[in-house]
Design an enzyme around this catalytic site. Structure first.
Site, PDB file in Angstrom:
ATOM      1  N   HIS A  17      26.304  55.479  31.133  1.00 45.72           N
ATOM      2  CA  HIS A  17      25.912  55.213  32.625  1.00 45.72           C
ATOM      3  C   HIS A  17      26.033  53.808  32.976  1.00 45.72           C
ATOM      4  O   HIS A  17      24.810  52.998  32.352  1.00 45.72           O
ATOM      5  CB  HIS A  17      24.800  56.158  33.026  1.00 45.72           C
ATOM      6  CG  HIS A  17      24.277  56.218  34.430  1.00 45.72           C
ATOM      7  ND1 HIS A  17      25.293  56.569  35.350  1.00 45.72           N
ATOM      8  CD2 HIS A  17      23.058  55.697  34.876  1.00 45.72           C
ATOM      9  CE1 HIS A  17      24.502  56.158  36.730  1.00 45.72           C
ATOM     10  NE2 HIS A  17      23.227  56.052  36.053  1.00 45.72           N
ATOM     11  N   GLY A  21      23.947  53.500  41.559  1.00 38.79           N
ATOM     12  CA  GLY A  21      24.529  52.978  42.650  1.00 38.79           C
ATOM     13  C   GLY A  21      25.830  52.280  42.008  1.00 38.79           C
ATOM     14  O   GLY A  21      26.667  51.779  43.046  1.00 38.79           O
ATOM     15  N   LYS A  25      31.932  55.247  36.858  1.00 41.69           N
ATOM     16  CA  LYS A  25      31.317  56.378  36.537  1.00 41.69           C
ATOM     17  C   LYS A  25      32.135  57.115  35.360  1.00 41.69           C
ATOM     18  O   LYS A  25      32.995  57.645  35.474  1.00 41.69           O
ATOM     19  CB  LYS A  25      31.087  57.450  37.568  1.00 41.69           C
ATOM     20  CG  LYS A  25      30.230  56.991  38.638  1.00 41.69           C
ATOM     21  CD  LYS A  25      29.818  58.212  39.627  1.00 41.69           C
ATOM     22  CE  LYS A  25      28.884  57.297  40.971  1.00 41.69           C
ATOM     23  NZ  LYS A  25      27.925  56.760  40.594  1.00 41.69           N
ATOM     24  N   HIS A 135      40.810  44.311  33.205  1.00 45.53           N
ATOM     25  CA  HIS A 135      40.109  42.953  33.815  1.00 45.53           C
ATOM     26  C   HIS A 135      39.497  42.141  32.548  1.00 45.53           C
ATOM     27  O   HIS A 135      39.167  40.802  32.860  1.00 45.53           O
ATOM     28  CB  HIS A 135      39.141  43.167  35.031  1.00 45.53           C
ATOM     29  CG  HIS A 135      39.602  43.678  36.147  1.00 45.53           C
ATOM     30  ND1 HIS A 135      40.975  43.085  36.840  1.00 45.53           N
ATOM     31  CD2 HIS A 135      39.367  44.853  36.944  1.00 45.53           C
ATOM     32  CE1 HIS A 135      41.298  43.876  37.883  1.00 45.53           C
ATOM     33  NE2 HIS A 135      40.377  44.907  37.733  1.00 45.53           N
ATOM     34  N   ASP A 170      47.310  50.321  38.664  1.00 49.78           N
ATOM     35  CA  ASP A 170      45.964  50.147  39.302  1.00 49.78           C
ATOM     36  C   ASP A 170      45.922  49.476  40.707  1.00 49.78           C
ATOM     37  O   ASP A 170      46.819  48.754  40.958  1.00 49.78           O
ATOM     38  CB  ASP A 170      45.075  49.558  38.440  1.00 49.78           C
ATOM     39  CG  ASP A 170      43.430  49.731  38.614  1.00 49.78           C
ATOM     40  OD1 ASP A 170      43.207  49.156  39.542  1.00 49.78           O
ATOM     41  OD2 ASP A 170      42.876  50.165  37.696  1.00 49.78           O
ATOM     42  N   HIS A 172      44.154  47.270  41.764  1.00 51.61           N
ATOM     43  CA  HIS A 172      43.746  45.804  41.366  1.00 51.61           C
ATOM     44  C   HIS A 172      44.780  45.250  40.296  1.00 51.61           C
ATOM     45  O   HIS A 172      45.019  45.908  39.429  1.00 51.61           O
ATOM     46  CB  HIS A 172      42.280  45.640  40.775  1.00 51.61           C
ATOM     47  CG  HIS A 172      41.338  46.311  41.779  1.00 51.61           C
ATOM     48  ND1 HIS A 172      40.734  47.681  41.490  1.00 51.61           N
ATOM     49  CD2 HIS A 172      40.648  45.808  42.516  1.00 51.61           C
ATOM     50  CE1 HIS A 172      39.778  47.726  42.579  1.00 51.61           C
ATOM     51  NE2 HIS A 172      39.635  46.815  43.099  1.00 51.61           N
ATOM     52  N   ASP A 259      42.655  54.184  41.395  1.00 53.59           N
ATOM     53  CA  ASP A 259      41.854  53.892  42.556  1.00 53.59           C
ATOM     54  C   ASP A 259      43.242  53.530  43.555  1.00 53.59           C
ATOM     55  O   ASP A 259      43.022  52.951  44.813  1.00 53.59           O
ATOM     56  CB  ASP A 259      41.185  52.610  42.329  1.00 53.59           C
ATOM     57  CG  ASP A 259      41.602  51.477  41.479  1.00 53.59           C
ATOM     58  OD1 ASP A 259      42.776  51.867  41.000  1.00 53.59           O
ATOM     59  OD2 ASP A 259      41.079  50.524  41.098  1.00 53.59           O
ATOM     60  N   ARG A 265      37.196  55.267  46.577  1.00 53.93           N
ATOM     61  CA  ARG A 265      35.881  54.800  47.179  1.00 53.93           C
ATOM     62  C   ARG A 265      35.986  53.272  47.282  1.00 53.93           C
ATOM     63  O   ARG A 265      35.471  52.633  48.136  1.00 53.93           O
ATOM     64  CB  ARG A 265      34.737  55.089  46.191  1.00 53.93           C
ATOM     65  CG  ARG A 265      33.237  54.784  46.737  1.00 53.93           C
ATOM     66  CD  ARG A 265      32.174  55.306  45.891  1.00 53.93           C
ATOM     67  NE  ARG A 265      31.147  54.491  45.605  1.00 53.93           N
ATOM     68  CZ  ARG A 265      30.075  54.508  44.908  1.00 53.93           C
ATOM     69  NH1 ARG A 265      30.166  55.468  43.903  1.00 53.93           N
ATOM     70  NH2 ARG A 265      29.010  53.952  44.974  1.00 53.93           N
TER      71      ARG A 265
END
Length: 428
Positions: A17, A21, A25, A135, A170, A172, A259, A265
């Site tokens: 975890h 916030g 995840k 990354h 992705d 990114h 993503d 998100r």
């Protein structure tokens, strides 16, 4: 002929975890695996509980100082590492959390083992949805990524393969992988990503093409907000076909960051799960040994749907639109389907003219390539997994092989549009 597919899953990897916030995840891996199980897809694959990468393995790419820091730092002692935290870019985006090094060891070990199986022709396709953390840099963490399992996996593949093609879908830019292989023609990197408006990581311009021996072996396809299936296909398929025709890779590594789906998100693209899967299907159709990895993806329920669907494509199995009942079933409310509508109202800013212009520039760049660069004959080092492990603590001290097992953190289940990890969107 049916392909042999190896699938890696560590039962503990979803229990780590990043913190309250944080959008990353790991629990999405538990959801994905649950669907893979309940659809019966595991019957079509060889399932492995993966090897755990050692410090030695990680230092094939990363600096010893950085990996040593990752192994030693913890939430309890991080106050004593202030200088190192800054130096290694560990903090907000890449927090220190309980079991950090072990998390890295688990996802990296699976990518490394997948590469080894491909090298030894024990499988045609290897899948590690926990991997794809593109990354991470040699000396530092970046963008939720600590250890670059992709680079480490590719280094292993290069022992047997003269040319490895890396493809990244992705949202990114795959900056860490590009940087690692920027000066070589042994690896060609191709990244399709959002570029502009200070979007992370800010690299991936079309004119970043590689340098020295690697000049023109780095290809970037910068995209704008709202790209949909049709526009993506218009670029992806012809570009990948041309790259494979020119470069003739003997192995492909495909990073499948989810993503780039609509409704993500942190994303701003408009791909459907089918459209994302179409890229995977297309790459598979070339019948070249393939290492398939995860990556980004921050609307957890859609990440699980996407990677489950792509697992079904990789094993040539048609699966039901209706999700099977599982312990996470309520999480997929209200439709409980594999392909919900994930389109958004974001306008597609990728005009046909813009896409054609990119395509033309990419094709011009490909003309500069030497066809299929050759490699001098050399002795093949032994497989990384056969190395003697000198850096592991004694099993007695560790409390056994599977010493780190954590209960699921309840706030891993929160991922709504206004989510701040204080209130669940779903009744569990």
């Amino acid at each position: 002929m049916a392909k042999t597919v190896a699938y890696f899953y560590d039962p503990d990897v979803g229990n780590f975890h990043y913190g309250t916030g944080h959008p990353m995840k790991p629990h999405r891996l538990s959801l994905t695996h649950s669907l893979v199980l309940h659809y019966g897809l595991y019957k079509k694959m060889i399932v492995f509980k993966p090897y755990q990468a050692s410090q030695h393995d990680m230092c094939r790419f990363h600096s010893e100082d950085y990996i040593d820091f990752l192994q030693r730092v913890s939430p309890n002692n991080m106050q004593g590492f202030t200088k190192s935290l800054n130096a290694f870019n560990v903090g907000d985006d890449c927090p220190v959390f309980p079991g950090l090094f072990e998390f890295c060891s688990r996802y990296t070990g699976a990518s490394l083992q997948g590469a080894t199986l491909l090298n030894n022709k024990n499988c045609d396709i290897a899948i590690n949805w926990a991997g794809g953390l593109h990354h991470a840099k040699k000396f530092e963490a970046s963008g939720f990524c600590y250890v670059n399992d992709i680079v480490i996996g590719i280094l292993e593949l290069l022992k047997y393969h003269p040319r490895v093609l890396y493809i990244d879908i992705d949202i990114h830019h795959g900056d860490g992988v590009q940087e690692a292989f920027y000066l070589t023609d042994r690896v060609m990197t191709v990244s399709f990503h959002k570029y502009g408006n200070y979007f992370f990581p800010g690299t991936g311009d079309m004119y970043e093409v590689g340098a020295e021996s690697g000049r023109y072996y780095c290809l970037n396809v910068p995209l704008r907000d709202g790209i949909d299936d049709q526009s993506y296909r218009h670029l992806f398929q012809p570009v990948i076909k041309q790259v494979i025709d020119f470069y003739q890779p003997t192995c492909i590594v495909l990073q499948c960051g989810a993503d780039s789906l609509g409704c993500d998100r942190l994303g701003c693209f408009n791909l459907s799960i089918r459209g994302h899967g179409e890229c995977v299907q297309y790459v598979k159709s070339f019948n070249i040994p393939l290492l398939v990895l995860g990556g980004g993806g921050y609307t957890v329920r859609n990440v699980a749907r996407c990677w489950t669907y792509e697992t079904s494509l990789l094993v040539d199995e048609t699966i039901s639109e209706e999700l099977p009942y599982s312990e996470y079933f309520e999480y997929f409310a209200p439709d409980f389907t594999l392909h919900p509508d994930v389109s958004t109202r974001i306008e597609n800013q990728n005009s046909r003219q813009y896409l054609d212009q990119i395509r033309q520039t990419v094709f011009e760049s490909l003309k500069m390539l030497n066809h299929a660069p050759s490699v001098q004959i050399h002795d093949v080092p032994s497989d990384i997994l056969n190395y003697e492990r000198t850096d592991e603590p004694d099993p007695e001290e560790r409390g056994g092989e599977d010493n780190y097992s954590r209960p699921e953190a309840s706030n891993e289940f929160y991922d709504g549009d206004h989510d701040n990890d204080k209130e669940s969107d779903v009744e569990i």
